[in-house]
Design a protein around this motif. Structure first.
Motif, short mmCIF file in Angstrom:
data_model
loop_
_atom_site.label_atom_id
_atom_site.label_comp_id
_atom_site.label_asym_id
_atom_site.label_seq_id
_atom_site.Cartn_x
_atom_site.Cartn_y
_atom_site.Cartn_z
N ASN A 59 2.11 8.62 2.76
CA ASN A 59 1.74 7.42 3.33
C ASN A 59 0.41 7.54 4.02
OD1 ASN A 59 4.06 5.44 3.15
ND2 ASN A 59 4.95 7.27 4.01
N GLU A 60 -0.75 7.15 3.35
CA GLU A 60 -2.10 7.57 3.96
C GLU A 60 -2.47 8.85 3.43
OE1 GLU A 60 -3.80 4.81 4.68
OE2 GLU A 60 -1.99 3.41 4.74
N PRO A 61 -4.04 8.69 3.52
CA PRO A 61 -4.73 9.94 2.97
C PRO A 61 -4.26 11.34 3.77
CG PRO A 61 -6.05 8.13 2.93
CD PRO A 61 -4.80 7.54 3.39
N ALA A 62 -4.03 11.08 4.93
CA ALA A 62 -3.75 12.09 5.92
C ALA A 62 -2.58 12.78 5.53
CB ALA A 62 -3.84 11.89 7.45
N ALA A 63 -1.66 11.95 4.91
CA ALA A 63 -0.17 12.58 4.48
C ALA A 63 -0.30 12.82 3.15
CB ALA A 63 0.68 11.49 4.79
N GLY A 64 -1.30 12.85 2.47
CA GLY A 64 -1.34 13.16 0.97
C GLY A 64 -1.49 12.28 -0.04
N ARG B 285 0.91 -1.16 0.05
CA ARG B 285 0.09 -0.10 0.04
C ARG B 285 0.90 1.27 0.05
NH1 ARG B 285 -5.19 1.40 1.44
NH2 ARG B 285 -5.30 3.31 2.88
N ASN B 286 1.80 1.04 0.82
CA ASN B 286 2.64 2.32 0.87
C ASN B 286 4.14 1.77 1.68
OD1 ASN B 286 2.25 2.57 3.66
ND2 ASN B 286 0.33 3.73 3.15
N LEU B 287 4.94 2.83 2.21
CA LEU B 287 6.20 2.27 2.68
C LEU B 287 5.96 1.58 4.06
CD1 LEU B 287 9.36 2.88 2.45
CD2 LEU B 287 8.97 4.90 4.09
N LEU B 288 4.76 1.75 4.71
CA LEU B 288 4.68 1.46 5.88
C LEU B 288 4.41 -0.20 6.20
CD1 LEU B 288 2.29 4.06 7.42
CD2 LEU B 288 4.79 4.06 7.48
N ASP B 289 3.89 -0.69 5.06
CA ASP B 289 3.65 -2.11 4.87
C ASP B 289 4.42 -2.83 3.89
OD1 ASP B 289 2.34 -0.86 2.65
OD2 ASP B 289 0.72 -2.69 2.66
N ALA B 290 5.51 -2.12 3.40
CA ALA B 290 6.48 -2.57 2.50
C ALA B 290 7.33 -3.85 2.91
CB ALA B 290 7.32 -1.75 1.53
N THR C 111 -2.86 9.45 -2.46
CA THR C 111 -3.91 9.31 -3.43
C THR C 111 -4.01 7.97 -4.33
OG1 THR C 111 -3.19 10.45 -5.21
CG2 THR C 111 -4.46 11.70 -3.52
N VAL C 112 -2.83 7.33 -4.27
CA VAL C 112 -2.91 6.19 -5.02
C VAL C 112 -2.19 5.04 -4.19
CG1 VAL C 112 -1.90 4.65 -7.02
CG2 VAL C 112 -2.92 7.03 -7.46
N PHE C 113 -2.82 3.91 -3.88
CA PHE C 113 -2.38 3.08 -2.53
C PHE C 113 -1.57 2.09 -3.19
CE2 PHE C 113 -5.76 5.92 -1.42
CZ PHE C 113 -5.16 6.50 -0.10
N HIS C 114 -0.38 2.22 -3.91
CA HIS C 114 0.58 1.23 -4.35
C HIS C 114 1.97 2.17 -4.11
CE1 HIS C 114 2.59 -1.95 -6.52
NE2 HIS C 114 3.61 -1.07 -6.63
#
Ligand code: AMP
Length: 140
Positions: free
Chosen positions: A90-95, A51-56, A97-100
């Motif tokens: 990372n995540e909408p609160a951080a801006g 999804r982003n860096l957090l779950d990579a 918009t595309v979750f890869h």
């Protein structure tokens, strides 16, 4: 938070929608951002889904950062930029918009303002020319 395999970058990786490709290797793909905040705005993504860096998977990050460095140098050269901004949300609160997971590469020059994030769609002929310029800079 889960990874949605139908996100737009997953579709690009599967070849279901087109992109202006700049670079590809076994682990990563780089292509032009369609709503560039600066001419030459390029995205680098891992082929592995996260999804982003957090779950990579940490194992994906080495090859990914190597590609970010390679493409950033080519973007700088292709656009004669004084500097390069690397952004990653990372995540909408951080801006996000595309979750890869993706890294933005933005050529920067003193005094040149960035256009808005996810702003205006660029002309595809212009994006194609910019991608060709960056590919040429990767070859030298
Ligand atoms: P982020 O807010 O970090 O998730 O940024 C997503 C980026 O993807 C934005 O800069 C968009 O302009 C860009 N974008 C959205 N759809 C596409 C697409 N189909 N091809 C290339 N870039 C895209």
């Amino acid at each position: 938070m889960t990874y949605d395999t139908n996100n737009i970058f997953a579709k690009i990786l599967r070849g279901e929608i087109p992109c202006h490709k700049v670079y590809e290797d076994a682990h990563t793909l780089a292509f032009m951002d369609v709503m560039p905040q600066a001419d030459g705005h390029t995205l680098v993504i891992p082929k592995a889904g996260s999804r982003n860096l957090l779950d990579a998977d940490p194992a994906a990050l080495g090859p990914l950062m190597a590609s970010v460095q390679k493409v950033a140098n080519a973007v700088r050269k292709a656009f004669g930029a004084e500097g390069v901004l690397i952004q990653q949300f990372n995540e909408p609160a951080a801006g996000q918009t595309v979750f890869h997971l993706h890294f933005h590469i933005l050529p920067r020059s003193t005094g040149a303002a960035l256009r808005p994030h996810s702003g205006k769609m660029a002309d595809h002929a212009v994006l194609a020319e910019h991608a060709a310029r960056i590919r040429a800079a990767l070859e030298v």
